[in-house]
Design an enzyme around this catalytic site. Sequence first.
Site, PDB file in Angstrom:
ATOM      1  N   GLY A 191      20.972  38.688  58.491  1.00 31.98           N
ATOM      2  CA  GLY A 191      22.215  37.924  58.547  1.00 31.98           C
ATOM      3  C   GLY A 191      21.926  36.444  58.340  1.00 31.98           C
ATOM      4  O   GLY A 191      21.153  35.853  59.090  1.00 31.98           O
ATOM      5  N   SER A 192      22.522  35.820  57.363  1.00 34.97           N
ATOM      6  CA  SER A 192      22.101  34.473  57.007  1.00 34.97           C
ATOM      7  C   SER A 192      23.045  33.870  55.961  1.00 34.97           C
ATOM      8  O   SER A 192      24.150  34.352  55.770  1.00 34.97           O
ATOM      9  CB  SER A 192      20.669  34.525  56.469  1.00 34.97           C
ATOM     10  OG  SER A 192      20.521  35.647  55.615  1.00 34.97           O
ATOM     11  N   ARG A 193      22.551  32.837  55.243  1.00 38.44           N
ATOM     12  CA  ARG A 193      23.408  32.141  54.290  1.00 38.44           C
ATOM     13  C   ARG A 193      22.554  31.474  53.210  1.00 38.44           C
ATOM     14  O   ARG A 193      21.410  31.106  53.447  1.00 38.44           O
ATOM     15  CB  ARG A 193      24.208  31.098  55.069  1.00 38.44           C
ATOM     16  CG  ARG A 193      24.883  30.036  54.262  1.00 38.44           C
ATOM     17  CD  ARG A 193      25.675  29.148  55.186  1.00 38.44           C
ATOM     18  NE  ARG A 193      25.687  27.771  54.774  1.00 38.44           N
ATOM     19  CZ  ARG A 193      26.077  26.762  55.557  1.00 38.44           C
ATOM     20  NH1 ARG A 193      26.449  26.998  56.792  1.00 38.44           N
ATOM     21  NH2 ARG A 193      26.073  25.532  55.095  1.00 38.44           N
TER      22      ARG A 193
END
Length: 231
Positions: free
Chosen positions: A189-191
Amino acid sequence: MSVSLTSTFIKPVHREGPKFIAAFAVVTAILWLLWEPLGLVGLVLTVWCYYFFRDPERTVPMDEGLIVSPADGIVSLIGPAIPPAELDLGPQPLMRVSVFMSVFDCHVNRAPVAGEVTEVAYRPGKFFSAELDKASEENERNGLVLTMADGTRLGVVQIAGLVARRILCEVDAGAQLERGDRFGLIRFGSRLDVYLPEGTAPRVAVGQVMTSGESILAVIGRDDTATARTE
Protein backbone atom coordinates in the site's frame (compact mmCIF):
# COMPACT_ATOMS: atom_id res chain seq x y z
CA MET A 1 -13.69 -20.47 -22.25
CA SER A 2 -11.06 -22.14 -20.05
CA VAL A 3 -8.31 -20.06 -21.63
CA SER A 4 -10.29 -16.90 -20.91
CA LEU A 5 -10.85 -17.87 -17.28
CA THR A 6 -7.18 -18.72 -16.85
CA SER A 7 -6.02 -15.39 -18.25
CA THR A 8 -8.57 -13.55 -16.12
CA PHE A 9 -7.83 -15.09 -12.73
CA ILE A 10 -4.30 -16.48 -12.97
CA LYS A 11 -1.60 -13.84 -13.42
CA PRO A 12 2.20 -13.94 -13.42
CA VAL A 13 3.74 -13.09 -10.04
CA HIS A 14 6.53 -10.61 -9.35
CA ARG A 15 9.76 -12.31 -8.26
CA GLU A 16 9.32 -10.85 -4.76
CA GLY A 17 6.05 -12.71 -4.37
CA PRO A 18 6.77 -16.48 -4.09
CA LYS A 19 8.51 -16.31 -0.70
CA PHE A 20 5.62 -14.37 0.82
CA ILE A 21 2.98 -16.58 -0.78
CA ALA A 22 4.81 -19.67 0.49
CA ALA A 23 4.99 -18.25 4.02
CA PHE A 24 1.26 -17.45 3.98
CA ALA A 25 0.53 -20.97 2.70
CA VAL A 26 2.57 -22.62 5.46
CA VAL A 27 0.83 -20.59 8.16
CA THR A 28 -2.53 -21.45 6.57
CA ALA A 29 -1.74 -25.17 6.72
CA ILE A 30 -0.84 -24.91 10.41
CA LEU A 31 -3.99 -22.91 11.20
CA TRP A 32 -6.09 -25.45 9.31
CA LEU A 33 -4.73 -28.25 11.51
CA LEU A 34 -5.46 -26.23 14.63
CA TRP A 35 -8.98 -25.07 13.73
CA GLU A 36 -10.61 -25.14 10.30
CA PRO A 37 -12.21 -21.65 10.49
CA LEU A 38 -8.75 -20.17 11.11
CA GLY A 39 -7.49 -22.13 8.13
CA LEU A 40 -10.17 -20.55 5.96
CA VAL A 41 -9.05 -17.10 7.09
CA GLY A 42 -5.48 -18.04 6.24
CA LEU A 43 -6.57 -19.27 2.83
CA VAL A 44 -8.24 -15.95 2.06
CA LEU A 45 -5.08 -14.09 3.13
CA THR A 46 -2.91 -16.39 1.01
CA VAL A 47 -5.05 -15.67 -2.05
CA TRP A 48 -4.80 -11.95 -1.26
CA CYS A 49 -1.01 -12.22 -1.01
CA TYR A 50 -0.85 -13.87 -4.43
CA TYR A 51 -3.15 -11.18 -5.82
CA PHE A 52 -1.02 -8.41 -4.30
CA PHE A 53 2.14 -9.62 -6.06
CA ARG A 54 0.47 -10.20 -9.43
CA ASP A 55 2.42 -8.84 -12.37
CA PRO A 56 0.19 -8.87 -15.45
CA GLU A 57 1.32 -7.88 -18.92
CA ARG A 58 0.17 -4.46 -20.04
CA THR A 59 -0.54 -2.95 -23.46
CA VAL A 60 1.55 0.22 -23.53
CA PRO A 61 0.31 3.03 -25.85
CA MET A 62 2.98 3.95 -28.38
CA ASP A 63 2.01 7.45 -29.56
CA GLU A 64 4.80 10.00 -29.31
CA GLY A 65 4.94 12.24 -26.24
CA LEU A 66 2.66 10.22 -23.98
CA ILE A 67 3.25 9.98 -20.23
CA VAL A 68 1.59 6.91 -18.74
CA SER A 69 0.71 6.10 -15.16
CA PRO A 70 3.54 4.41 -13.24
CA ALA A 71 1.08 2.65 -10.94
CA ASP A 72 -2.32 1.06 -10.63
CA GLY A 73 -4.61 2.98 -8.31
CA ILE A 74 -6.53 6.21 -7.96
CA VAL A 75 -5.36 9.75 -8.71
CA SER A 76 -5.30 11.27 -5.24
CA LEU A 77 -3.63 14.66 -5.77
CA ILE A 78 -3.02 17.01 -8.69
CA GLY A 79 -1.29 20.37 -8.42
CA PRO A 80 2.01 22.28 -8.50
CA ALA A 81 4.66 21.16 -6.01
CA ILE A 82 8.41 21.60 -5.59
CA PRO A 83 10.16 18.33 -6.51
CA PRO A 84 12.29 16.63 -3.83
CA ALA A 85 15.66 18.39 -3.66
CA GLU A 86 17.59 15.15 -4.18
CA LEU A 87 16.17 14.82 -7.71
CA ASP A 88 17.86 18.06 -8.78
CA LEU A 89 14.86 19.14 -10.87
CA GLY A 90 15.14 22.75 -9.70
CA PRO A 91 13.50 24.87 -7.00
CA GLN A 92 10.44 25.85 -9.02
CA PRO A 93 7.13 24.02 -8.63
CA LEU A 94 6.25 21.46 -11.29
CA MET A 95 2.86 19.91 -11.92
CA ARG A 96 2.60 16.82 -9.73
CA VAL A 97 0.20 13.91 -10.19
CA SER A 98 -0.07 11.43 -7.32
CA VAL A 99 -1.43 7.90 -7.77
CA PHE A 100 -2.46 6.11 -4.56
CA MET A 101 -2.20 2.31 -4.47
CA SER A 102 -4.38 0.45 -1.98
CA VAL A 103 -3.43 -3.02 -0.72
CA PHE A 104 -5.71 -4.46 -3.41
CA ASP A 105 -3.97 -2.81 -6.37
CA CYS A 106 -1.17 -4.31 -8.43
CA HIS A 107 2.02 -2.80 -6.95
CA VAL A 108 4.48 -3.26 -9.81
CA ASN A 109 5.73 0.18 -10.89
CA ARG A 110 6.37 1.08 -14.53
CA ALA A 111 8.26 3.84 -16.32
CA PRO A 112 6.00 6.74 -17.36
CA VAL A 113 8.23 7.58 -20.35
CA ALA A 114 11.17 6.17 -22.27
CA GLY A 115 14.55 7.49 -21.27
CA GLU A 116 17.76 7.08 -19.31
CA VAL A 117 17.65 6.85 -15.54
CA THR A 118 19.93 9.75 -14.66
CA GLU A 119 19.18 9.92 -10.94
CA VAL A 120 18.18 7.40 -8.27
CA ALA A 121 17.84 8.85 -4.78
CA TYR A 122 16.55 7.09 -1.66
CA ARG A 123 15.47 9.03 1.43
CA PRO A 124 14.43 7.43 4.74
CA GLY A 125 11.39 8.89 6.44
CA LYS A 126 8.12 8.32 8.25
CA PHE A 127 5.10 6.22 7.35
CA PHE A 128 2.08 8.51 7.25
CA SER A 129 -0.88 7.50 5.12
CA ALA A 130 0.23 7.80 1.49
CA GLU A 131 -3.00 9.66 0.66
CA LEU A 132 -1.88 12.70 2.67
CA ASP A 133 -0.14 15.58 0.90
CA LYS A 134 2.62 15.69 3.55
CA ALA A 135 3.62 12.12 2.64
CA SER A 136 5.55 13.54 -0.34
CA GLU A 137 7.93 15.35 2.02
CA GLU A 138 7.95 13.29 5.21
CA ASN A 139 7.54 9.64 4.20
CA GLU A 140 10.25 7.22 3.18
CA ARG A 141 10.75 7.59 -0.57
CA ASN A 142 12.82 6.65 -3.58
CA GLY A 143 13.02 8.99 -6.54
CA LEU A 144 14.07 8.53 -10.15
CA VAL A 145 14.75 11.06 -12.88
CA LEU A 146 14.13 9.88 -16.43
CA THR A 147 15.89 11.92 -19.11
CA MET A 148 14.35 11.53 -22.55
CA ALA A 149 16.18 11.58 -25.88
CA ASP A 150 15.57 15.31 -26.34
CA GLY A 151 16.85 16.13 -22.84
CA THR A 152 13.42 16.57 -21.26
CA ARG A 153 13.43 15.32 -17.66
CA LEU A 154 10.64 13.77 -15.62
CA GLY A 155 10.64 12.80 -11.96
CA VAL A 156 8.85 9.79 -10.49
CA VAL A 157 8.91 9.11 -6.75
CA GLN A 158 7.98 5.90 -4.92
CA ILE A 159 6.52 6.78 -1.51
CA ALA A 160 5.98 4.32 1.32
CA GLY A 161 2.57 4.42 3.00
CA LEU A 162 1.03 3.63 6.36
CA VAL A 163 1.59 -0.13 6.10
CA ALA A 164 4.30 -0.15 3.42
CA ARG A 165 7.67 -0.99 4.87
CA ARG A 166 9.83 -1.65 1.84
CA ILE A 167 10.45 0.21 -1.37
CA LEU A 168 12.06 -1.91 -4.07
CA CYS A 169 13.82 -0.16 -6.95
CA GLU A 170 15.18 -2.55 -9.57
CA VAL A 171 17.13 -0.07 -11.71
CA ASP A 172 20.29 1.97 -11.24
CA ALA A 173 21.47 5.24 -12.72
CA GLY A 174 22.44 4.70 -16.35
CA ALA A 175 19.67 2.19 -17.07
CA GLN A 176 17.70 2.68 -20.28
CA LEU A 177 13.95 2.21 -19.91
CA GLU A 178 11.17 2.06 -22.43
CA ARG A 179 7.77 3.48 -21.62
CA GLY A 180 5.93 0.90 -19.52
CA ASP A 181 9.05 -1.01 -18.43
CA ARG A 182 8.95 -2.32 -14.86
CA PHE A 183 11.29 -0.53 -12.47
CA GLY A 184 10.16 -1.42 -8.94
CA LEU A 185 7.55 -2.35 -6.38
CA ILE A 186 6.38 -1.18 -2.93
CA ARG A 187 5.02 -3.39 -0.12
CA PHE A 188 2.11 -3.02 0.99
CA GLY A 189 0.00 0.00 0.00
CA SER A 190 1.69 3.20 -1.11
CA ARG A 191 1.83 6.01 -3.67
CA LEU A 192 3.75 7.30 -6.67
CA ASP A 193 4.27 10.96 -7.51
CA VAL A 194 5.03 12.04 -11.07
CA TYR A 195 6.56 15.49 -11.61
CA LEU A 196 5.64 16.46 -15.15
CA PRO A 197 8.02 18.42 -17.40
CA GLU A 198 7.48 22.17 -17.43
CA GLY A 199 4.67 23.19 -19.79
CA THR A 200 2.90 19.85 -19.53
CA ALA A 201 -0.50 19.65 -17.89
CA PRO A 202 -2.19 16.50 -16.55
CA ARG A 203 -5.02 14.98 -18.55
CA VAL A 204 -6.58 13.17 -15.60
CA ALA A 205 -8.82 14.10 -12.68
CA VAL A 206 -8.70 13.39 -8.96
CA GLY A 207 -10.48 10.12 -8.30
CA GLN A 208 -9.75 8.68 -11.73
CA VAL A 209 -8.68 5.01 -11.79
CA MET A 210 -5.26 4.37 -13.33
CA THR A 211 -3.70 1.27 -14.87
CA SER A 212 0.10 1.23 -14.80
CA GLY A 213 1.75 1.35 -18.19
CA GLU A 214 -1.57 1.95 -19.97
CA SER A 215 -3.47 4.96 -18.59
CA ILE A 216 -2.32 8.31 -20.00
CA LEU A 217 -1.41 11.00 -17.46
CA ALA A 218 -0.34 13.72 -19.87
CA VAL A 219 1.10 14.51 -23.29
CA ILE A 220 4.50 16.21 -23.24
CA GLY A 221 4.36 19.79 -24.41
CA ARG A 222 0.57 19.96 -24.24
CA ASP A 223 -0.37 22.59 -21.66
CA ASP A 224 -4.11 21.96 -21.83
CA THR A 225 -4.81 23.74 -18.58
CA ALA A 226 -8.44 24.26 -19.54
CA THR A 227 -8.99 20.51 -19.53
CA ALA A 228 -6.85 19.63 -16.55
CA ARG A 229 -8.70 19.38 -13.25
CA THR A 230 -6.97 19.84 -9.91
CA GLU A 231 -8.05 18.68 -6.49
